[in-house]
Design a protein around this motif. Structure first.
Motif, PDB file in Angstrom:
ATOM      1  N   ARG A 237       0.840  -1.191   0.000  1.00 30.28           N
ATOM      2  CA  ARG A 237       0.000   0.000   0.000  1.00 30.28           C
ATOM      3  C   ARG A 237       0.873   1.238   0.000  1.00 30.28           C
ATOM      4  NH1 ARG A 237      -3.078  -1.346   5.461  1.00 30.28           N
ATOM      5  NH2 ARG A 237      -3.179  -3.285   4.296  1.00 30.28           N
ATOM      6  N   VAL A 238       0.336   2.319  -0.521  1.00 28.78           N
ATOM      7  CA  VAL A 238       1.107   3.561  -0.609  1.00 28.78           C
ATOM      8  C   VAL A 238       0.156   4.751  -0.681  1.00 28.78           C
ATOM      9  CG1 VAL A 238       1.239   3.589  -3.151  1.00 28.78           C
ATOM     10  CG2 VAL A 238       3.049   4.667  -1.800  1.00 28.78           C
ATOM     11  N   ILE A 239       0.576   5.854  -0.078  1.00 27.88           N
ATOM     12  CA  ILE A 239      -0.135   7.129  -0.218  1.00 27.88           C
ATOM     13  C   ILE A 239       0.521   7.891  -1.357  1.00 27.88           C
ATOM     14  CG2 ILE A 239      -0.667   9.340   0.876  1.00 27.88           C
ATOM     15  CD1 ILE A 239      -0.569   7.901   3.581  1.00 27.88           C
ATOM     16  N   VAL A 240      -0.262   8.318  -2.321  1.00 26.49           N
ATOM     17  CA  VAL A 240       0.266   9.039  -3.483  1.00 26.49           C
ATOM     18  C   VAL A 240      -0.140  10.504  -3.373  1.00 26.49           C
ATOM     19  CG1 VAL A 240       0.419   9.086  -5.999  1.00 26.49           C
ATOM     20  CG2 VAL A 240      -0.053   6.926  -4.818  1.00 26.49           C
ATOM     21  N   LEU A 241       0.842  11.399  -3.513  1.00 20.86           N
ATOM     22  CA  LEU A 241       0.586  12.828  -3.319  1.00 20.86           C
ATOM     23  C   LEU A 241       1.075  13.641  -4.505  1.00 20.86           C
ATOM     24  CD1 LEU A 241       1.869  13.130   0.374  1.00 20.86           C
ATOM     25  CD2 LEU A 241      -0.503  12.845  -0.371  1.00 20.86           C
ATOM     26  N   ASP A 242       0.341  14.696  -4.830  1.00 22.51           N
ATOM     27  CA  ASP A 242       0.837  15.706  -5.765  1.00 22.51           C
ATOM     28  C   ASP A 242       1.870  16.572  -5.057  1.00 22.51           C
ATOM     29  OD1 ASP A 242      -0.703  14.839  -7.833  1.00 22.51           O
ATOM     30  OD2 ASP A 242      -2.098  16.522  -7.838  1.00 22.51           O
ATOM     31  N   THR A 243       2.687  17.271  -5.828  1.00 24.69           N
ATOM     32  CA  THR A 243       3.740  18.101  -5.227  1.00 24.69           C
ATOM     33  C   THR A 243       3.188  19.369  -4.597  1.00 24.69           C
ATOM     34  OG1 THR A 243       4.146  19.201  -7.351  1.00 24.69           O
ATOM     35  CG2 THR A 243       5.487  17.266  -6.843  1.00 24.69           C
TER      36      THR A 243
END
Length: 756
Positions: A237-243
């Motif tokens: 699992r991973v949290i994906v973020l915009d910059t």
């Protein structure tokens, strides 16, 4: 945690008792009023006994019931008092354990509540709510490409580090530019319990390049689609973020939401807060298909293991191919494709509460996501306007963002107590070197500075330059602090070639510099100036570290080692390139000397030729550099000979010689033990001489030192006796090191120093 659970179970039991006992009591009384299926009245006026014995028994039963009712009512009152006391104690009890675990925020299964702007509460039922373990590693993925995005990532990372209590593992999908910048930044930041891995974004281009995209993020805006394929196969699992994200809470709270996923839910997303996907923004507006308002992909929770089992790659590709037949291109990059997939498969998504992605673009419904700004979790500057968006609380959001933008990143180097960190060879070596220093040594701070690791942000602004193909190109190298910023425009006007600068700034000063540069037409018109920020730490100005940083990132075969206070003569860049060929620097060890002069006038009519300079020298408008305070520094240049020279001439090294030279890029670095004022250039020239460089004076080159207020370091040197004693000690140690490295040839430096 066990204490919390027991307390909550008691609390729940008391609540149920208060609610249930009255109901049971009245049910009992009501049931007791039936006999053989017929209602029996409890009133003696409505029911006549059939015999005296029956009447007596009924009377005793009624009296018993009345006593029991009074007892039950008294028990209810006691339970209510206990319940009110438990409610008063509960918040303090939870706060006492907050540093160990993090309860998951209550998610919103009800999309209607979200659409109505109702924010779910932060409930945490002990028996049902999962928690994030204290030392559990949180995985975060970010796609980053280019110079500007690299700056944005730093602010995002600061906001995450500020609130975090768990180890972090950043997975950065980066192009070569961002990887160079961010790898150096994290390596020099040395934050405990933080791991960073890079994945080559350029190698992923072929996976998404077939998708036409109109969004300003370009091809990199599509790369979140291929994370299941890009990230390690064992990552679940991973949290994906915009910059352009800013965190206002601990990211562990968001990580805990994974435990809320049920069934086939594999994507955690916040509803889009604009009307984009409703298709009513303008006439003939045709957005990609989406479920209602659609979802925003600035914050995504990905269950990678399940997505792989569902064959996510095939799923999104087939959807994109089908939709592109009608849409021709994406408008919002990966977000359009995510929404098209969800439209067909709504069971894939778990809808996050909207405070996990408060979207600050114009005309959004973001203000309906929170009752108060203290409810905010994540702020998303998802408009090209960034900080200039329209929102009634935009000043609060802007100030929060600026707080992290200018926050001292060195303060985030804090340990996570109780969580073992991975062994870091660089950190261990540093600790070993520091432990070998004597803290009682009066020069301890000087010696310690040599081992200080300064956080470094390379290429702070856009840089674009290809060296000349004839291998004669020269880069001007210099270092500066905030008080010399005004020299930049003048140097750019005098030197048209590439420049490599190391700036010693605090985080706040770096932002001031950014605003200054972006407001300067001269600086913004130059893409061949590399600005490398070395962040402030310690009490000394690390002048030679700064020079080494600037030298290390020179992209041309040759370097002109200058100082920021000097203006080179007009045309020096082209003159040096010709001299490189004339003196065959490519195959010989030579250091070309550019003679240095100075003026005491703040407003100077800069000489356009050697003849004009000589005239100003004779009139007293110009002087040879430091002739009145430090003659030995430049006397070996032999200015008398230079006046009439028409060809390059050789000079010999002498004690304390510190000319400004042009050398090959592979020349030795400056010695880091010299900080602040004194011997920083002298030691470097001595090392060049020890390596048998020839010193050649250029007859038609010159540079002029412009006046400025004395630096803080020279003031310390002049006023602090201990400073001068330590500098003398460091000089002697340097000379001894030279003797060990270069043997008999280095003895002349000891002799020359004793005779000077």
């Amino acid at each position: 945690m066990l204490g919390i659970c027991r307390g909550r179970r008691k609390f729940l039991a008391a609540s149920l008792t208060v609610l249930c006992i009255p109901a049971i009591t009245w049910l009992y009384l009501f049931a007791g009023s039936f006999e053989d299926g017929k209602p029996v009245s409890l009133s003696p006026l409505e029911s006549q006994p059939h015999s005296p014995r029956y009447a007596a028994a009924g009377q005793r039963e009624r009296e018993s019931l009345e006593v029991r009712v009074r007892e039950v009512e008294e028990e209810n009152r006691a339970l209510r008092r206990q319940l009110s006391l438990a409610q008063g104690r509960a918040p303090a009890h939870r706060r006492g354990h907050h540093n160990k675990t993090y309860s998951m925020e209550e998610g919103t299964g009800d999309s209607e509540n979200l659409r109505a702007g109702i924010v779910a509460g932060n409930s945490s039922e002990c028996g049902q709510q999962p928690v994030v373990e204290k030392c559990e590693t949180i995985h975060v993925a970010i796609v980053c490409a280019g110079y500007n995005a690299s700056r944005d990532v730093v602010t995002l990372v600061k906001s995450v580090l500020f609130h975090r209590r768990n180890p972090l593992h950043f997975h950065l999908i980066a192009d070569s530019i961002a990887e160079q910048i961010l790898a150096t930044l994290f390596q020099t930041w040395m934050v405990p319990a933080v791991r960073v891995d890079f994945y080559n974004a350029d190698e992923l281009k072929s996976e998404v390049s077939w998708i036409p995209n109109k969004h300003y993020s370009g091809i990199y805006g599509l790369m979140k689609l291929v994370l299941t394929k890009t990230l390690p196969a064992n990552l679940e699992r991973v949290i994906v973020l915009d910059t352009d994200i800013t965190f206002a809470t601990d990211i562990a709270e968001l990580w805990a939401v994974f435990h809320k996923f049920k069934g086939q839910q594999v994507l955690g997303l916040v509803e889009n807060q604009s009307d984009w996907y409703l298709g009513n923004l303008w006439k003939n507006h045709r957005p990609w298909p989406a479920l209602g308002r659609g979802y925003n992909t600035g914050v995504i929770l990905l269950l990678l293991d399940k997505l792989r089992k569902m064959k996510w790659e095939q799923m999104w590709r087939l959807t994109a191919e089908r939709e592109l037949m009608g849409m021709l291109s994406t408008s919002l990059a990966d977000q359009d494709i995510f929404n098209a997939v969800i439209k067909q498969n709504p069971f894939l998504v778990y809808q996050l509460p909207c405070f996990w992605n408060v979207q600050l673009s114009d005309h959004t419904r973001s203000e309906q996501c929170y009752r108060d700004v203290s409810d905010l979790k994540v702020i998303h500057w998802n408009s090209p306007k960034k900080l200039r968006v329209k929102n009634k609380h935009v000043e609060f959001f802007r100030n929060l963002y600026l707080t992290f933008l200018e926050y001292d990143g060195n303060l985030l180097r804090r340990e996570l107590f109780g969580c073992p960190s991975e062994a870091d060879v660089n950190s261990e070596n540093l600790q070993k070197q520091l432990s070998e220093l004597d803290e009682d040594d009066l020069c301890y701070e000087f010696r310690r500075e040599r081992f200080t690791v300064h956080r470094t942000h390379l290429y702070f602004l856009h840089y674009e330059y290809e060296p000349a193909s004839d291998n004669t190109d020269v880069t001007l190298v210099a270092q500066l602090s905030m008080d010399r910023l005004q020299m930049l425009e003048a140097i750019c006007k005098h030197w048209e070639g590439p420049i490599s600068l190391a700036l010693y700034l605090s985080d706040a000063e770096a932002q001031q510099f950014l605003r200054y540069a972006q407001g300067s037409e001269v600086l913004m018109s130059r893409h061949n100036v590399a600005y490398h920020i070395v962040y402030k730490e310690g009490q000394f100005y690390p002048v030679n570290l700064l020079r080494n940083v600037a030298m290390k990132h020179v992209g041309t075969p040759y370097m002109f080692l200058s100082d920021i206070d000097f203006l080179p003569m007009y045309g020096l860049y082209e003159y040096l390139r010709k001299s490189v060929i004339q003196l065959d620097l490519a195959s010989t060890k030579k250091a070309m000397i550019v003679p240095a002069f100075e003026t005491l006038r703040y407003r100077l009519s800069f000489p356009k030729s050697k003849a004009e300079l000589l005239s100003m020298l004779d009139m007293g408008t110009l002087f040879t550099f430091r002739y009145h305070v430090w003659t030995k520094g430049h006397a070996p240049t032999n200015f008398a000979k230079w006046r009439t020279a028409t060809t390059p001439y050789r000079v010999e090294w002498e004690a304390d010689f510190e000319p400004y030279v042009v050398v090959r890029r592979d020349c030795p670095e400056y010695d880091r033990r010299f900080v602040g004022f004194g011997w920083n250039k002298v030691a470097h020239i001595m090392e060049l001489d020890a390596q048998e460089y020839e010193f050649i004076v250029l007859p038609n080159a010159y540079m002029i030192h412009m006046p400025h207020a004395p630096s803080f370091d020279i003031t310390k040197f002049r006023s602090n006796k201990q400073y001068r004693i330590c500098l003398k000690t460091l000089k002697e140690e340097f000379q001894q090191d030279m003797s060990r490295r270069y043997g008999f040839a280095a003895l002349k430096y000891l002799t020359a120093e004793n005779n000077s």
